[in-house]
Design an enzyme around this catalytic site. Sequence first.
Site, short mmCIF file in Angstrom:
data_model
loop_
_atom_site.label_atom_id
_atom_site.label_comp_id
_atom_site.label_asym_id
_atom_site.label_seq_id
_atom_site.Cartn_x
_atom_site.Cartn_y
_atom_site.Cartn_z
N GLN A 55 0.83 -1.36 0.10
CA GLN A 55 -0.17 0.06 0.09
C GLN A 55 0.75 1.02 0.00
O GLN A 55 0.51 2.34 -0.65
CB GLN A 55 -0.96 0.06 1.24
CG GLN A 55 -1.86 1.05 1.19
CD GLN A 55 -2.88 1.08 0.05
OE1 GLN A 55 -3.46 0.04 -0.20
NE2 GLN A 55 -3.06 2.32 -0.51
N SER A 56 1.95 1.12 0.61
CA SER A 56 2.90 2.40 0.76
C SER A 56 3.48 2.79 -0.71
O SER A 56 3.62 3.79 -1.05
CB SER A 56 4.03 2.11 1.64
OG SER A 56 4.84 0.98 1.21
#
Length: 217
Positions: free
Chosen positions: A49-50
Amino acid sequence: AARRGRAARVCVVALRSGRFAGAVFEGRRQTAHRTFSRYTTRRGQGGAQSAIDSSGRAPKSIGSQLRRHGERALAAEVRSVLVEWRLEACDLIVVAAPRAMRSVLFAGDEAPIDPRDPRVQRLPFGLQRPTLAAVAQAYDRLGLIVVHPDTPAAPREGHGDPPRPPPSASEKEEARVEKAPEPTPAAPSGASRRLLEACEAGEAEAALAALAEDEVE
């Protein structure tokens, strides 16, 4: 290097796709281990997700918020475990982690591992999924050899070798024959020299005369 009287203390850490596995080994003994996982990637699509957020398109869905929370929880737990294991007492720290997740181990003032530490090494082969069995297999595969700094180095070739026994009589004779000078070929006689010169000059009559003279000699 390992201290005298004890086996080398080695930590192997694997981190990938929200999964962590790590263990500390002393010789054949496993003194500590931990595995856990957190929801950090969208199932079926992959990618942290980052990494999606840093690309400029940060979704605001419930799932993305859960994945961000999972990444923060994973980082906190990994760092807590590694601090608990007192890595400063390890002789070697082997890390298997993709570039996107190395910040969990190396980034920030409170990072549990200093990438400049000479004890820190990258796992030299692939590890599919972080599990305790995979970490133990990687440790066995490493084939570690830890040399104490006081251990004398092996002598270089030609230095410190045991003395050779004196050569036998047959060896001396072989060496004498090998070193004996080759006999110098005798210089051609006068007739032979004239025959050679006549052949090189292409003078048939002179060659025949010299040949006849050589046979007489």
